[in-house]
Design a protein around this motif. Structure first.
Motif, PDB file in Angstrom:
ATOM      1  N   MET A 117       5.420 -23.486  -9.625  1.00 41.34           N
ATOM      2  CA  MET A 117       4.830 -25.057  -9.661  1.00 41.34           C
ATOM      3  C   MET A 117       7.159 -25.049  -9.396  1.00 41.34           C
ATOM      4  SD  MET A 117       1.666 -25.155  -9.861  1.00 41.34           S
ATOM      5  CE  MET A 117       1.953 -26.653 -10.448  1.00 41.34           C
ATOM      6  N   SER A 118       6.765 -26.765 -10.263  1.00 42.35           N
ATOM      7  CA  SER A 118       7.732 -27.053  -9.841  1.00 42.35           C
ATOM      8  C   SER A 118       8.729 -26.614 -11.294  1.00 42.35           C
ATOM      9  CB  SER A 118       8.162 -28.502  -9.815  1.00 42.35           C
ATOM     10  OG  SER A 118       7.290 -29.177 -10.275  1.00 42.35           O
TER      11      SER A 118
ATOM     12  N   ASP B 242      -5.644 -33.194 -11.965  1.00 38.49           N
ATOM     13  CA  ASP B 242      -5.289 -33.583 -11.734  1.00 38.49           C
ATOM     14  C   ASP B 242      -3.972 -32.412 -12.223  1.00 38.49           C
ATOM     15  OD1 ASP B 242      -5.458 -35.332  -9.823  1.00 38.49           O
ATOM     16  OD2 ASP B 242      -6.134 -36.697 -12.010  1.00 38.49           O
ATOM     17  N   LEU B 243      -2.730 -32.399 -11.802  1.00 35.89           N
ATOM     18  CA  LEU B 243      -1.721 -31.813 -12.565  1.00 35.89           C
ATOM     19  C   LEU B 243      -0.685 -32.563 -13.862  1.00 35.89           C
ATOM     20  CD1 LEU B 243      -0.280 -29.670  -9.314  1.00 35.89           C
ATOM     21  CD2 LEU B 243      -1.274 -29.095 -11.179  1.00 35.89           C
TER      22      LEU B 243
ATOM     23  N   VAL C  50       0.561 -33.702   0.017  1.00 40.63           N
ATOM     24  CA  VAL C  50      -0.540 -32.916  -1.160  1.00 40.63           C
ATOM     25  C   VAL C  50      -0.585 -31.550  -0.999  1.00 40.63           C
ATOM     26  CG1 VAL C  50      -3.194 -33.283  -1.717  1.00 40.63           C
ATOM     27  CG2 VAL C  50      -1.986 -35.433  -0.107  1.00 40.63           C
ATOM     28  N   PRO C  51      -1.050 -30.942  -1.877  1.00 43.62           N
ATOM     29  CA  PRO C  51      -0.723 -29.910  -2.201  1.00 43.62           C
ATOM     30  C   PRO C  51      -1.950 -28.813  -1.292  1.00 43.62           C
ATOM     31  CG  PRO C  51      -0.887 -30.708  -4.454  1.00 43.62           C
ATOM     32  CD  PRO C  51      -0.659 -31.822  -3.977  1.00 43.62           C
TER      33      PRO C  51
ATOM     34  N   GLU D 164       5.279 -26.426  -5.840  1.00 44.00           N
ATOM     35  CA  GLU D 164       6.016 -26.081  -4.170  1.00 44.00           C
ATOM     36  C   GLU D 164       5.923 -25.177  -3.002  1.00 44.00           C
ATOM     37  OE1 GLU D 164       9.486 -25.095  -6.509  1.00 44.00           O
ATOM     38  OE2 GLU D 164      10.385 -27.099  -6.976  1.00 44.00           O
TER      39      GLU D 164
ATOM     40  N   ARG E  83       4.809 -32.225 -12.528  1.00 43.68           N
ATOM     41  CA  ARG E  83       4.411 -30.798 -12.118  1.00 43.68           C
ATOM     42  C   ARG E  83       3.854 -31.154 -10.889  1.00 43.68           C
ATOM     43  NH1 ARG E  83       0.617 -26.374 -15.018  1.00 43.68           N
ATOM     44  NH2 ARG E  83       1.579 -24.458 -15.046  1.00 43.68           N
ATOM     45  N   ARG E  84       4.394 -30.238 -10.258  1.00 44.33           N
ATOM     46  CA  ARG E  84       4.057 -30.765  -9.753  1.00 44.33           C
ATOM     47  C   ARG E  84       4.234 -29.133  -7.937  1.00 44.33           C
ATOM     48  NH1 ARG E  84       6.733 -30.507  -3.927  1.00 44.33           N
ATOM     49  NH2 ARG E  84       9.517 -29.998  -4.511  1.00 44.33           N
TER      50      ARG E  84
ATOM     51  N   SER F 241       7.026 -30.350   0.377  1.00 39.91           N
ATOM     52  CA  SER F 241       7.068 -31.794  -0.631  1.00 39.91           C
ATOM     53  C   SER F 241       7.433 -32.599  -0.925  1.00 39.91           C
ATOM     54  CB  SER F 241       8.093 -32.490   0.566  1.00 39.91           C
ATOM     55  OG  SER F 241       6.749 -33.136   1.266  1.00 39.91           O
ATOM     56  N   ALA F 242       7.558 -33.388  -1.541  1.00 40.20           N
ATOM     57  CA  ALA F 242       6.565 -34.593  -3.058  1.00 40.20           C
ATOM     58  C   ALA F 242       6.312 -35.401  -2.104  1.00 40.20           C
ATOM     59  CB  ALA F 242       8.122 -34.880  -3.464  1.00 40.20           C
ATOM     60  N   GLU F 243       6.088 -35.141  -1.228  1.00 44.39           N
ATOM     61  CA  GLU F 243       4.948 -36.067  -0.068  1.00 44.39           C
ATOM     62  C   GLU F 243       3.996 -35.407   0.336  1.00 44.39           C
ATOM     63  OE1 GLU F 243       7.743 -39.142   2.417  1.00 44.39           O
ATOM     64  OE2 GLU F 243       9.677 -38.339   1.249  1.00 44.39           O
TER      65      GLU F 243
END
Lengths: 109, 158
Positions: B137-138, B84-85, B116-117, B92, B89-90, B112-114
């Motif tokens: 990263m975001s 998990d991040l 899964v990376p 992009e 923090r996501r 996107s935020a929708e």
């Protein structure tokens, strides 16, 4: 290239909010890299799919910029966590401007 | 296919030696410390352009590919975040490069935020080389990871 039939597979179309959908997308395309030579030694011009997008309600959920290093018949496997119901629109853009599209509708409850 | 045991052993030894040299130099010159290794093609420049000169740190980013690819025309590749991040923090974007192809670029995934990376595709590799991934990263930071793939038959035509 005519009659290109993209293939989309979703592991399910009816999910609860917060669930993950697995998407597999494949389209037939030679992805001519621009590196190959023909029999006479002339370089075969590059012709690839350069962009793949997956959008819903005008929002891009997943996208990929492709380079010639992507194999022929480009295949993508990715996961979405859609927050709303609607049609998922998959688009492939060819170097020559051709646009290939496919749609799958999902329901988020 | 008829391969004598001797030949097979020789090949294995040869491949091992080459691999050891490449891994060795890679580690010393700068894998894990960011983007400061010297790639034979434009990979280094592409990484710099993507990060804007910022240092990319080794992190939970992972490149999954076979150790030995028999056919360089279609090598399965996955990039993902392991574990998990931290909240907020996501990922992009993830840029994927191959440092031994005629050109370094392979793919750039946008999440996107929708989404899964995590993404998988199939790629072409001209020869034995490193696949390099850099994640944006975001919060403006960058992660990097790499993986060596040994290729028996190259995938760039010719």
């Amino acid at each position: 290239m005519t009659n290109v039939k993209p293939r989309i597979r979703l592991d399910r179309k009816d999910i609860k909010k917060g669930d993950t959908i697995e998407v597999k997308a494949l389209v037939s395309h030679t992805m001519e890299s621009g590196q190959r030579k023909d029999k006479d030694g002339n370089t075969v011009p590059r012709k690839i799919i350069n962009k793949f997008t997956c959008t819903m309600n005008q929002k891009t959920l997943f996208a990929c910029d492709l380079e010639p290093a992507i194999s022929a018949n480009p295949y993508f496997h990715f996961k979405l966590k859609p927050q709303e119901s609607g049609p998922l629109i998959f688009t492939w853009l060819d170097d020559d401007g051709t646009r290939i599209e496919a749609t799958e509708t999902i329901t988020v409850s | 296919m008829v391969v004598t045991r001797n030949r097979r052993q020789l090949l294995a030894i040869g491949a091992g030696a080459v691999g050891a040299v490449v891994i060795g130099t890679g580690l010393e010159v700068g894998f894990g410390r960011g983007v400061a290794w010297a790639a034979p093609n434009d990979t280094t420049d592409l990484v710099k352009k993507f990060t804007g000169g910022k240092e990319a740190t080794a992190g939970p980013l992972k490149v999954v590919a076979p150790e030995i690819a028999e056919n360089g025309n279609t090598v399965p590749l996955s990039v993902m975040i392991e574990g998990d991040l931290p909240a907020g923090r996501r990922v992009e974007e993830i840029l994927v490069l191959a440092d031994g192809n005629p050109r370094g670029g392979v793919a750039r995934f946008t999440f996107s935020a929708e989404a899964v990376p995590e993404a998988s595709t199939r790629i072409r590799l001209a020869e034995t080389q490193n696949i390099v991934a850099v994640a944006k990263m975001s919060d403006g930071s960058f992660l990097t990871a790499s993986r060596q793939v040994k290729v028996t038959i190259g995938g760039c035509g010719g």
